[in-house]
Design a protein around this motif. Structure first.
Motif, PDB file in Angstrom:
ATOM      1  N   ILE A 246      12.975 -21.916 -15.640  1.00  0.00           N
ATOM      2  CA  ILE A 246      12.924 -22.639 -14.363  1.00  0.00           C
ATOM      3  C   ILE A 246      13.885 -23.813 -14.416  1.00  0.00           C
ATOM      4  CG2 ILE A 246      10.744 -22.226 -13.156  1.00  0.00           C
ATOM      5  CD1 ILE A 246       9.464 -24.276 -15.032  1.00  0.00           C
ATOM      6  N   ASN A 247      14.471 -24.110 -13.280  1.00  0.00           N
ATOM      7  CA  ASN A 247      15.382 -25.245 -13.171  1.00  0.00           C
ATOM      8  C   ASN A 247      14.671 -26.378 -12.450  1.00  0.00           C
ATOM      9  OD1 ASN A 247      17.474 -23.663 -14.278  1.00  0.00           O
ATOM     10  ND2 ASN A 247      17.843 -22.771 -12.257  1.00  0.00           N
ATOM     11  N   THR A 248      14.665 -27.583 -13.045  1.00  0.00           N
ATOM     12  CA  THR A 248      14.059 -28.725 -12.355  1.00  0.00           C
ATOM     13  C   THR A 248      14.799 -28.952 -11.041  1.00  0.00           C
ATOM     14  OG1 THR A 248      15.401 -29.986 -13.901  1.00  0.00           O
ATOM     15  CG2 THR A 248      12.996 -30.211 -14.140  1.00  0.00           C
ATOM     16  N   PRO A 249      14.141 -29.356  -9.972  1.00  0.00           N
ATOM     17  CA  PRO A 249      12.741 -29.759  -9.881  1.00  0.00           C
ATOM     18  C   PRO A 249      11.807 -28.595  -9.511  1.00  0.00           C
ATOM     19  CG  PRO A 249      13.844 -30.214  -7.806  1.00  0.00           C
ATOM     20  CD  PRO A 249      14.848 -29.499  -8.685  1.00  0.00           C
ATOM     21  N   GLU A 250      12.244 -27.360  -9.710  1.00  0.00           N
ATOM     22  CA  GLU A 250      11.365 -26.238  -9.361  1.00  0.00           C
ATOM     23  C   GLU A 250      10.257 -26.114 -10.397  1.00  0.00           C
ATOM     24  OE1 GLU A 250      13.226 -22.689  -8.075  1.00  0.00           O
ATOM     25  OE2 GLU A 250      14.175 -23.780  -6.414  1.00  0.00           O
ATOM     26  N   ARG A 251       9.235 -25.346 -10.048  1.00  0.00           N
ATOM     27  CA  ARG A 251       8.109 -25.205 -10.981  1.00  0.00           C
ATOM     28  C   ARG A 251       7.846 -23.736 -11.257  1.00  0.00           C
ATOM     29  NH1 ARG A 251       2.861 -28.658 -10.154  1.00  0.00           N
ATOM     30  NH2 ARG A 251       2.317 -26.820  -8.926  1.00  0.00           N
ATOM     31  N   ASN A 252       6.989 -23.513 -12.239  1.00  0.00           N
ATOM     32  CA  ASN A 252       6.573 -22.158 -12.569  1.00  0.00           C
ATOM     33  C   ASN A 252       5.444 -21.753 -11.604  1.00  0.00           C
ATOM     34  OD1 ASN A 252       6.251 -19.728 -14.088  1.00  0.00           O
ATOM     35  ND2 ASN A 252       7.106 -20.853 -15.831  1.00  0.00           N
ATOM     36  N   TYR A 253       4.886 -20.583 -11.798  1.00  0.00           N
ATOM     37  CA  TYR A 253       3.820 -20.121 -10.903  1.00  0.00           C
ATOM     38  C   TYR A 253       2.613 -21.053 -10.969  1.00  0.00           C
ATOM     39  CZ  TYR A 253       6.785 -16.280  -9.999  1.00  0.00           C
ATOM     40  OH  TYR A 253       7.869 -15.572  -9.587  1.00  0.00           O
ATOM     41  N   HIS A 254       1.974 -21.264  -9.820  1.00  0.00           N
ATOM     42  CA  HIS A 254       0.853 -22.206  -9.717  1.00  0.00           C
ATOM     43  C   HIS A 254      -0.206 -21.968 -10.798  1.00  0.00           C
ATOM     44  CE1 HIS A 254       2.597 -23.388  -5.985  1.00  0.00           C
ATOM     45  NE2 HIS A 254       1.941 -22.573  -5.172  1.00  0.00           N
ATOM     46  N   CYS A 255      -0.454 -20.702 -11.164  1.00  0.00           N
ATOM     47  CA  CYS A 255      -1.565 -20.381 -12.071  1.00  0.00           C
ATOM     48  C   CYS A 255      -1.471 -21.141 -13.398  1.00  0.00           C
ATOM     49  CB  CYS A 255      -1.651 -18.874 -12.303  1.00  0.00           C
ATOM     50  SG  CYS A 255      -0.167 -18.167 -13.017  1.00  0.00           S
ATOM     51  N   PHE A 256      -0.248 -21.366 -13.875  1.00  0.00           N
ATOM     52  CA  PHE A 256      -0.108 -22.064 -15.165  1.00  0.00           C
ATOM     53  C   PHE A 256      -0.606 -23.508 -15.066  1.00  0.00           C
ATOM     54  CE2 PHE A 256       3.305 -18.792 -15.324  1.00  0.00           C
ATOM     55  CZ  PHE A 256       2.753 -18.033 -16.345  1.00  0.00           C
TER      56      PHE A 256
END
Ligand SMILES: Nc1ncnc2c1ncn2[C@@H]1O[C@H](COP(=O)(O)OP(=O)(O)OP(=O)(O)O)[C@@H](O)[C@H]1O
Length: 266
Positions: A246-256
């Motif tokens: 993932i590239n900031t400021p993006e995030r991974n899937y909510h579940c994590f």
């Protein structure tokens, strides 16, 4: 094509680097060059093919069906949508197609049970444009013609497809729901599947804090009497690379993040 009705004194739209379109009045025309005095005090020279007539008789609040616009060109369409948006009218028809402009704020009064009841069985076009009207037509045609029906929700990332789809599902659940059934009904389960699917398939991106990173085909099955009898959700093309990159400021899937935030005993 070149609009023939542009003369000196015409009210027109011309392109603007920041506003997209700005209105103004034609000062002079030389061959194909049009000089325009814009309403924000600038003088613009542009090619005749890039000058569009402005409808001076358009209603101040816009029109709720764009097929009623005098000029169906880009500035005319955008002006109409912007005028309505200013008045919190986020929905507009173009014939039988509904255009939704993301309000970026909760508009609960627009989606409450009272609103659903109003759209139930109302003739298309009788009430203000609404996502419920689209669902209502789809449902009614399915019942009357005894055929499957589909609603396609499209738009760029962050446009509001996920929210719109949830509203469609809520309305269809309202129409085809059963009252007084023991336990959780199919329609409840369908609606409750959304947070779970979003946990595993949605993530924050630069364009949308809750971006669906997968495609979704929701099938709701009805029996002959129009009651919901079953449902299936098919998912497509999950963006799997996001799990490990993932590239900031993006995030991974909510579940994590849900897992990390969960209390220890879970
Ligand atoms: N009708 C609406 N009422 C209130 N807020 C809305 C509405 N539609 C969209 N939004 C807001 O805009 C955000 C983005 O919308 P949504 O997630 O539906 O976009 P999308 O088209 O599904 O995007 P993506 O393709 O990235 O999944 C929502 O999280 C919500 O905050």
């Amino acid at each position: 094509g070149t609009p023939a009705n542009i003369i000196v004194g015409s009210h027109v739209w011309v392109e603007d680097p920041t506003l997209a379109w700005i209105d103004g009045e034609v000062l002079s025309i030389k061959n194909n060059e049009v000089h325009v005095q814009t309403s924000n005090g600038k003088k613009v020279t542009t090619d005749r093919s890039k000058v569009f007539p402005k409808d001076m008789e358009a209603p101040p609040g816009g029109v709720d069906d764009m097929t009623r616009l005098s000029y169906l060109h880009e500035p005319g369409v955008l002006q109409n949508l912007a005028t309505r948006y200013e008045l919190n009218e986020i929905y507009t028809y173009t014939g039988s197609i509904l255009i939704a402009v993301n309000p970026f704020q909760r508009l609960p009064h627009l989606y409450d049970t009272h609103m659903m009841e109003q759209y139930k069985g109302a003739d298309f076009g009788e009430l203000s444009p609404h996502v419920f009207a689209i669902a209502d037509v789809a449902y009614r045609e399915m019942i009357n013609e005894g055929k499957n029906n589909s609603i396609l929700v499209s738009g760029e990332s962050g446009a509001g497809k996920t929210e719109t789809t949830k509203m469609l599902m809520r309305y269809l659940a309202h129409l085809g729901g059963r009252s007084g059934v023991e336990g959780r009904t199919v329609e409840q389960q369908v609606l409750e599947s959304n947070p779970v699917l979003e946990a595993f398939g949605n993530a924050k991106t630069v364009r949308n804090n809750n971006s669906s990173r997968f495609g979704k085909f929701v099938e709701i099955q009805f029996d002959k009497t129009g009651r919901i009898s079953g449902a299936a959700i098919r998912t497509y093309l999950l963006e799997r690379s996001r799990v490990c990159q993932i590239n900031t400021p993006e995030r991974n899937y909510h579940c994590f993040y849900f897992l990390c935030a969960a209390p220890h005993e879970v």
